[in-house]
Design a protein around this motif. Structure first.
Motif, PDB file in Angstrom:
ATOM      1  N   UNK A 183       0.821  -1.212   0.000  1.00  0.00           N
ATOM      2  CA  UNK A 183       0.000   0.000   0.000  1.00  0.00           C
ATOM      3  C   UNK A 183       0.857   1.266   0.000  1.00  0.00           C
ATOM      4  N   UNK A 184       2.025   1.187   0.630  1.00  0.00           N
ATOM      5  CA  UNK A 184       2.925   2.341   0.710  1.00  0.00           C
ATOM      6  C   UNK A 184       4.055   2.269  -0.316  1.00  0.00           C
ATOM      7  N   UNK A 185       4.123   1.115  -1.011  1.00  0.00           N
ATOM      8  CA  UNK A 185       5.195   0.906  -1.987  1.00  0.00           C
ATOM      9  C   UNK A 185       6.563   1.166  -1.348  1.00  0.00           C
ATOM     10  N   UNK A 186       6.740   0.614  -0.127  1.00  0.00           N
ATOM     11  CA  UNK A 186       7.973   0.873   0.630  1.00  0.00           C
ATOM     12  C   UNK A 186       8.199  -0.253   1.635  1.00  0.00           C
ATOM     13  N   UNK A 187       9.407  -0.264   2.204  1.00  0.00           N
ATOM     14  CA  UNK A 187       9.755  -1.213   3.251  1.00  0.00           C
ATOM     15  C   UNK A 187       9.605  -0.556   4.612  1.00  0.00           C
ATOM     16  N   UNK A 188       9.332  -1.384   5.634  1.00  0.00           N
ATOM     17  CA  UNK A 188       9.542  -0.910   7.000  1.00  0.00           C
ATOM     18  C   UNK A 188      10.442  -1.907   7.720  1.00  0.00           C
ATOM     19  N   UNK A 189      11.238  -1.388   8.642  1.00  0.00           N
ATOM     20  CA  UNK A 189      12.240  -2.176   9.361  1.00  0.00           C
ATOM     21  C   UNK A 189      11.643  -2.642  10.686  1.00  0.00           C
ATOM     22  N   UNK A 190      11.654  -3.943  10.918  1.00  0.00           N
ATOM     23  CA  UNK A 190      11.121  -4.525  12.160  1.00  0.00           C
ATOM     24  C   UNK A 190      12.278  -5.122  12.968  1.00  0.00           C
ATOM     25  N   UNK A 191      12.576  -4.522  14.113  1.00  0.00           N
ATOM     26  CA  UNK A 191      13.656  -5.019  14.971  1.00  0.00           C
ATOM     27  C   UNK A 191      13.137  -6.190  15.800  1.00  0.00           C
ATOM     28  N   UNK A 192      13.825  -7.333  15.767  1.00  0.00           N
ATOM     29  CA  UNK A 192      13.385  -8.557  16.444  1.00  0.00           C
ATOM     30  C   UNK A 192      14.255  -8.886  17.647  1.00  0.00           C
ATOM     31  N   UNK A 193      15.557  -8.675  17.535  1.00  0.00           N
ATOM     32  CA  UNK A 193      16.500  -9.069  18.588  1.00  0.00           C
ATOM     33  C   UNK A 193      16.202  -8.361  19.910  1.00  0.00           C
ATOM     34  N   UNK A 194      16.335  -9.113  21.016  1.00  0.00           N
ATOM     35  CA  UNK A 194      16.184  -8.523  22.344  1.00  0.00           C
ATOM     36  C   UNK A 194      17.523  -8.276  23.022  1.00  0.00           C
ATOM     37  N   UNK A 195      18.614  -8.637  22.346  1.00  0.00           N
ATOM     38  CA  UNK A 195      19.942  -8.506  22.964  1.00  0.00           C
ATOM     39  C   UNK A 195      20.875  -7.578  22.197  1.00  0.00           C
ATOM     40  N   UNK A 196      20.719  -7.476  20.885  1.00  0.00           N
ATOM     41  CA  UNK A 196      21.621  -6.662  20.069  1.00  0.00           C
ATOM     42  C   UNK A 196      20.836  -5.550  19.379  1.00  0.00           C
ATOM     43  N   UNK A 197      21.380  -4.317  19.368  1.00  0.00           N
ATOM     44  CA  UNK A 197      20.622  -3.170  18.862  1.00  0.00           C
ATOM     45  C   UNK A 197      20.687  -3.025  17.345  1.00  0.00           C
ATOM     46  N   UNK A 198      19.780  -2.205  16.837  1.00  0.00           N
ATOM     47  CA  UNK A 198      19.816  -1.733  15.447  1.00  0.00           C
ATOM     48  C   UNK A 198      19.734  -0.208  15.477  1.00  0.00           C
ATOM     49  N   UNK A 199      20.289   0.408  14.472  1.00  0.00           N
ATOM     50  CA  UNK A 199      20.189   1.866  14.351  1.00  0.00           C
ATOM     51  C   UNK A 199      19.806   2.227  12.918  1.00  0.00           C
ATOM     52  N   UNK A 200      18.943   3.218  12.798  1.00  0.00           N
ATOM     53  CA  UNK A 200      18.576   3.765  11.491  1.00  0.00           C
ATOM     54  C   UNK A 200      18.918   5.242  11.503  1.00  0.00           C
ATOM     55  N   UNK A 201      19.793   5.620  10.598  1.00  0.00           N
ATOM     56  CA  UNK A 201      20.270   7.016  10.542  1.00  0.00           C
ATOM     57  C   UNK A 201      20.798   7.474  11.897  1.00  0.00           C
ATOM     58  N   UNK A 202      21.472   6.559  12.611  1.00  0.00           N
ATOM     59  CA  UNK A 202      22.086   6.884  13.892  1.00  0.00           C
ATOM     60  C   UNK A 202      21.175   6.771  15.090  1.00  0.00           C
ATOM     61  N   UNK A 203      19.876   6.544  14.872  1.00  0.00           N
ATOM     62  CA  UNK A 203      18.919   6.465  15.975  1.00  0.00           C
ATOM     63  C   UNK A 203      18.653   5.018  16.369  1.00  0.00           C
ATOM     64  N   UNK A 204      18.660   4.754  17.667  1.00  0.00           N
ATOM     65  CA  UNK A 204      18.422   3.413  18.178  1.00  0.00           C
ATOM     66  C   UNK A 204      16.985   2.997  17.895  1.00  0.00           C
ATOM     67  N   UNK A 205      16.791   1.786  17.361  1.00  0.00           N
ATOM     68  CA  UNK A 205      15.469   1.277  17.017  1.00  0.00           C
ATOM     69  C   UNK A 205      15.144   0.099  17.931  1.00  0.00           C
ATOM     70  N   UNK A 206      13.985   0.170  18.601  1.00  0.00           N
ATOM     71  CA  UNK A 206      13.585  -0.895  19.522  1.00  0.00           C
ATOM     72  C   UNK A 206      12.415  -1.719  18.983  1.00  0.00           C
ATOM     73  N   UNK A 207      11.622  -1.155  18.081  1.00  0.00           N
ATOM     74  CA  UNK A 207      10.476  -1.905  17.555  1.00  0.00           C
ATOM     75  C   UNK A 207      10.528  -1.909  16.032  1.00  0.00           C
ATOM     76  N   UNK A 208       9.833  -0.982  15.402  1.00  0.00           N
ATOM     77  CA  UNK A 208       9.836  -0.933  13.939  1.00  0.00           C
ATOM     78  C   UNK A 208       9.789   0.509  13.471  1.00  0.00           C
ATOM     79  N   UNK A 209      10.152   0.718  12.200  1.00  0.00           N
ATOM     80  CA  UNK A 209      10.166   2.076  11.650  1.00  0.00           C
ATOM     81  C   UNK A 209      10.016   1.996  10.138  1.00  0.00           C
TER      82      UNK A 209
END
Length: 490
Positions: free
Chosen positions: A43-69
């Motif tokens: 519907x948005x013709x785009x991806x969203x990032x879903x963070x799954x790990x509970x022990x290792x972090x993810x960052x998008x554009x330098x910002x810590x991601x805990x759920x999805x974006x």
């Protein structure tokens, strides 16, 4: 460079040169086995990032991601020590791949597939249904996920399950947090049991190995099933009636544990202990035996008036005299249990029932001898983390461990909240072992100070700082109740 297709992409840790269709595998110890998902949203013709790990972090554009974006036309993804630049380019986008393309090989249409779980090594096979939650244990389910067009393993916070995959060179089991998409041949380990997930065409399953558990309606001669009233990791509890219409509660060993020796030993221990105990504040057990399908059962009185957990959920904080009444009645049952040189090890609101308005302690599945030689040292700790004593998290118990659990339960009844709360049992363990609880009195205006101090003494970190035994606890409760009545007469 990686060309992303408009479909689900799983991201996780892999070995050098390892490939897995539908996965981006990164050889990096700071990346989790299943770290994240890239989900395509048509519907948005785009991806969203879903963070799954509970022990290792993810960052998008330098910002810590805990759920999805949601992801835009250009984003920098930091996954472990690796950096990826996600960039949308003006090229012709291919249509979404078919299921056959996603799986990497031609597959029959979904309507021509059947999905099964088999208890290993040669146990019964259960056919999975898309419209139902297929339960493997407490907080562990296998559900159909229309987004991935397949079954996924879902593990709720606090539950434990591992997954091993034939494609793994060493068949290494990995812990699952959140959910994981199941592939053909995956082995799921829950509690003491292993299940193999299969996807096949109808008729290819060896139905001679299938042994579905019978309906409990006809499992015990002379009794008929009314309804399922409870289910846990090890057992199912049914309300049943005899020919005269008298009600009983019957706990059966769960069907998936029929071939598990350790689970059967534990169930037999519960049956033996429960049948031997005779006290008004303990659940009355009438019979133990083996049902028609080979499952062991424990038959007890049927108490339909709910549990203490039901009362707490309905009322929140309970009145002072109600707290004292339950405390006094359960302390009597525990005093008797400890006199038999037994420790309950699982005192919690859901194990407290009511008979004629008085509290009754149930569930003797993890009762142990109170000497240190019989303490739990099996690699996991028995009990319920919200109510466990510090020493129980360290792997041993004694009678004052039950006192701590009772104190934690009384704290919740009086304050309307648990002593400690966290979705992760590891975090709960740290809190119970190291963190001081919030004082009770400020949370409970009007509650007797002596009652608050008594409960705080019961949940002391060191057993030596608690009351010497349940007789002393019972005496303190009686003294407080007497003082309240005395003040009321003034």
């Amino acid at each position: 460079m990686i060309d992303l297709k408009p479909a689900l992409l799983c991201i996780g840790r892999g070995r050098p040169n390892e490939t897995r269709h539908g996965w981006l595998l990164i050889n990096d110890p700071t990346v989790s086995r299943h770290h994240a998902n890239l989900n395509w949203v048509p519907e948005q013709n785009a991806f969203y990032y879903e963070h799954v790990s509970q022990t290792n972090p993810s960052r998008i554009d330098g910002n810590l991601i805990r759920t999805s974006q949601d992801l835009g036309a250009r984003n920098q993804l930091n996954i472990g020590t690796h950096i990826y630049l996600l960039e949308r380019k003006a090229v012709d986008v291919e249509p979404p791949p078919s299921e056959a393309e996603t799986l990497g090989a031609a597959q029959p249409p979904d309507s021509a597939l059947e999905y099964t779980l088999q208890l290993l090594p040669n146990g019964f096979t259960e056919f999975l249904k898309k419209g139902e939650a297929n339960t493997l244990g407490m907080g562990v389910h296998v559900n159909w996920d229309p987004f991935t067009n397949g079954f996924v393993l879902k593990v709720t916070p606090g539950a434990r399950a591992t997954l091993s995959r034939n494609s793994d060179q060493q068949d290494e089991a990995r812990a699952v947090s959140g959910q994981a998409v199941l592939e053909n041949g995956d082995v799921i380990t829950v509690d003491f049991c292993q299940f193999r997930f299969r996807r096949s065409t109808p008729g290819s399953t060896n139905t001679e190995t299938i042994k579905l558990a019978k309906d409990s309606d006809s499992l015990i001669r002379g009794f008929s099933q009314v309804k399922l009233v409870g289910q846990g990791t090890f057992g199912q509890v049914f309300h049943m009636k005899d020919h005269a219409g008298a009600s009983v509660a019957v706990k059966f060993l769960s069907p998936h544990l029929l071939l598990n020796e350790e689970a059967q030993v534990r169930f037999k221990n519960e049956a033996t202990v429960a049948l031997s105990l005779k006290h008004n504040r303990l659940l009355r057990v009438f019979d133990v035996g083996e049902a028609e399908d080979g499952r062991m059962y424990i038959m007890s009185e049927y108490l339909p008036n709910g549990t203490l957990e039901d009362k707490i959920q309905k009322a929140g904080k309970l009145p002072t005299m109600a707290v004292l009444k339950v405390a006094h009645e359960i302390s009597q049952g525990l005093e008797y249990l400890h006199a038999q040189n037994l420790v309950h090890r699982d005192i919690k609101p859901s194990n407290i029932f009511f008979r004629d308005g008085q509290a009754v302690l149930a569930d003797f599945g993890i009762v142990k001898g109170s000497d240190l030689m019989t303490a739990t040292r099996s690699g996991f700790t028995a009990g319920t983390p919200h109510y466990m004593s510090p020493e129980q998290f360290r792997g041993f118990t004694e009678p004052r461990s039950d006192q701590y659990s009772l104190g934690a339960m009384l704290y919740e009844m009086l304050a309307g909240r648990r002593v400690f709360d966290a979705p992760d049992p590891i975090a709960l363990a740290y809190m119970h072992v190291h963190q001081a609880p919030d004082p009770l009195l400020p949370q409970c205006p009007g509650a007797p100070e002596m009652l608050c101090l008594m409960i705080e003494k019961m949940i002391s970190k060191k057993p030596s700082d608690r009351f010497a035994n349940m007789q002393a606890v019972k005496g303190a409760i009686e003294h407080i109740a007497k003082d309240i009545k005395k003040r009321a007469r003034r």
